[in-house]
Motif scaffolding. Sequence first.
Motif, PDB file in Angstrom:
ATOM      1  N   THR A 211       0.840  -1.202   0.000  1.00  0.00           N
ATOM      2  CA  THR A 211       0.000   0.000   0.000  1.00  0.00           C
ATOM      3  C   THR A 211       0.874   1.250   0.000  1.00  0.00           C
ATOM      4  OG1 THR A 211      -1.396  -1.296   1.469  1.00  0.00           O
ATOM      5  CG2 THR A 211      -2.031   0.986   1.115  1.00  0.00           C
ATOM      6  N   MET A 212       2.029   1.137   0.663  1.00  0.00           N
ATOM      7  CA  MET A 212       2.964   2.277   0.696  1.00  0.00           C
ATOM      8  C   MET A 212       4.252   1.840   1.379  1.00  0.00           C
ATOM      9  SD  MET A 212       1.214   4.422   3.820  1.00  0.00           S
ATOM     10  CE  MET A 212      -0.368   3.580   3.764  1.00  0.00           C
ATOM     11  N   ILE A 213       5.296   2.669   1.224  1.00  0.00           N
ATOM     12  CA  ILE A 213       6.502   2.513   2.038  1.00  0.00           C
ATOM     13  C   ILE A 213       6.672   3.795   2.842  1.00  0.00           C
ATOM     14  CG2 ILE A 213       8.008   3.194   0.084  1.00  0.00           C
ATOM     15  CD1 ILE A 213      10.165   1.395   1.450  1.00  0.00           C
ATOM     16  N   GLU A 214       6.818   3.635   4.149  1.00  0.00           N
ATOM     17  CA  GLU A 214       6.860   4.779   5.062  1.00  0.00           C
ATOM     18  C   GLU A 214       8.305   5.166   5.356  1.00  0.00           C
ATOM     19  OE1 GLU A 214       4.487   3.967   8.519  1.00  0.00           O
ATOM     20  OE2 GLU A 214       5.262   5.668   9.641  1.00  0.00           O
ATOM     21  N   GLN A 215       8.578   6.445   5.225  1.00  0.00           N
ATOM     22  CA  GLN A 215       9.856   7.083   5.570  1.00  0.00           C
ATOM     23  C   GLN A 215      11.069   6.189   5.273  1.00  0.00           C
ATOM     24  OE1 GLN A 215       9.582  10.352   6.984  1.00  0.00           O
ATOM     25  NE2 GLN A 215      11.759  10.621   6.619  1.00  0.00           N
ATOM     26  N   THR A 234       5.842   1.958  -5.672  1.00  0.00           N
ATOM     27  CA  THR A 234       5.189   1.952  -4.354  1.00  0.00           C
ATOM     28  C   THR A 234       5.050   3.395  -3.856  1.00  0.00           C
ATOM     29  OG1 THR A 234       6.319  -0.142  -3.910  1.00  0.00           O
ATOM     30  CG2 THR A 234       5.307   0.975  -2.035  1.00  0.00           C
ATOM     31  N   PRO A 235       3.849   3.805  -3.453  1.00  0.00           N
ATOM     32  CA  PRO A 235       3.701   5.182  -2.950  1.00  0.00           C
ATOM     33  C   PRO A 235       4.537   5.404  -1.689  1.00  0.00           C
ATOM     34  CG  PRO A 235       1.543   4.168  -3.335  1.00  0.00           C
ATOM     35  CD  PRO A 235       2.565   3.070  -3.469  1.00  0.00           C
ATOM     36  N   ILE A 236       5.188   6.540  -1.608  1.00  0.00           N
ATOM     37  CA  ILE A 236       5.937   6.899  -0.401  1.00  0.00           C
ATOM     38  C   ILE A 236       4.990   7.637   0.548  1.00  0.00           C
ATOM     39  CG2 ILE A 236       7.779   8.388   0.523  1.00  0.00           C
ATOM     40  CD1 ILE A 236       9.383   7.788  -2.005  1.00  0.00           C
ATOM     41  N   CYS A 237       5.108   7.310   1.837  1.00  0.00           N
ATOM     42  CA  CYS A 237       4.372   8.001   2.903  1.00  0.00           C
ATOM     43  C   CYS A 237       5.407   8.580   3.857  1.00  0.00           C
ATOM     44  CB  CYS A 237       3.488   7.006   3.645  1.00  0.00           C
ATOM     45  SG  CYS A 237       2.812   7.646   5.189  1.00  0.00           S
TER      46      CYS A 237
END
Length: 368
Positions: A211-215, A234-237
């Motif tokens: 769903t995303m990759i965080e920091q 992959t969307p960055i969060c």
Amino acid sequence: MKITEITIRHVKMKLKEPFTTSFGTFDDKDFLVLEAKDESGTIGWGESVAFHSPWYNEETLQTNWHMLEDFLIPLILNKEIHHPDEVNELFQPIRKNNMAKSTIEGAIWDIYAQQTNQSLAAALGGKKDKIEVGISIGIQKSIEDLVALVDGFVKEGYKRMKIKIKPGWDVEVMRTLRETFPDVAFMADANSAYRLTDAETLKQLDAFHLTMIEQPLASDDIIDHAALQKLIDTPICLDESIHSLEDTRKAVELGSTKIINIKIGRVGGLTEAKKIHDYCEVNNIPVWCGGMLESGIGRAHNVALTTLSNFILPGDTAGSSRYWEKDIIDPEVVVKDGYIEVPQKAGIGYEVNRETVDSFTVAQKTYK
Ligand SMILES: O=C(O)CCC(=O)c1ccccc1C(=O)O
Ligand SMILES: [Mg+2]
């Protein structure tokens, strides 16, 4: 309202299970709880999400105590406050120290909601009566241990699994999880463990439809994240990089982030969190509520914030029993089938259990 008395406590609670991220392991949670009383006797509660040592950001329990005692409490005591949004303005002379500021602001929102006879969620403008939640899973000793844990959380109904990653605990871990659980919503959180030169490794994660990759990159970066986002699907969060509405605007305009993790403490309180939420809603950036292993007080604030309409993605607000043998609020925060029911009572909606909080208090001081 006029705040006439504030008590700060240092509370120490043992986590049920140690929690490991790319920067280290926690066994205990040491944090500050703040109790504010106004002239009519209404009591509000706030929690500082600063940790005992400064690895997530530069604030600590001790710097928060210092900022509260020497700067922030004197700016608040006996001032006439009509609305919690004014707290931010009163704190304008003080730079940063967002987690310290948020600790008082949260208690004042609690008092305001009680005095206007509405839930904190309603006071913030939230409409949901239940919120969807996920869970954040620390780095484990083996992939088999992680698979077993994920299996349990899937069965409990959590709506998405956030997997902590670091170099060497990433591509193979996510591949195994995706193969084992083809339909589960997974995301990864690196807590700044990579650099732009690791783009090839991070690109391999695209295959697992996260769903995303965080920091993924540095905790103060928005430039390299924009470059990375051009290289991966992959969307960055962003988490650590976002401290304000201004940070959010710049990161969104640069293309450094497609999703924002809002943590109330990191952005200096509920008023700023709501501003970030509103900006993201207009700009089609979904948001979700992050977690800092909070006790029930901070957790209650997170539940209330998540009722705002653009909290589209499940947050990290797992149930109390994920963290604690016994939480300091009654009732505890309960997750059923991946949902938390939002309390309708005035204020934060849960009672702080004084006996329990006393039993975990290692120091306290009152200011008037
Ligand atoms: O369960 C939670 O409260 C969230 C856990 C988590 O991911 C976390 C815990 C401590 C510090 C930072 C983070 C993070 O979101 O990066
Ligand atoms: Mg994070």
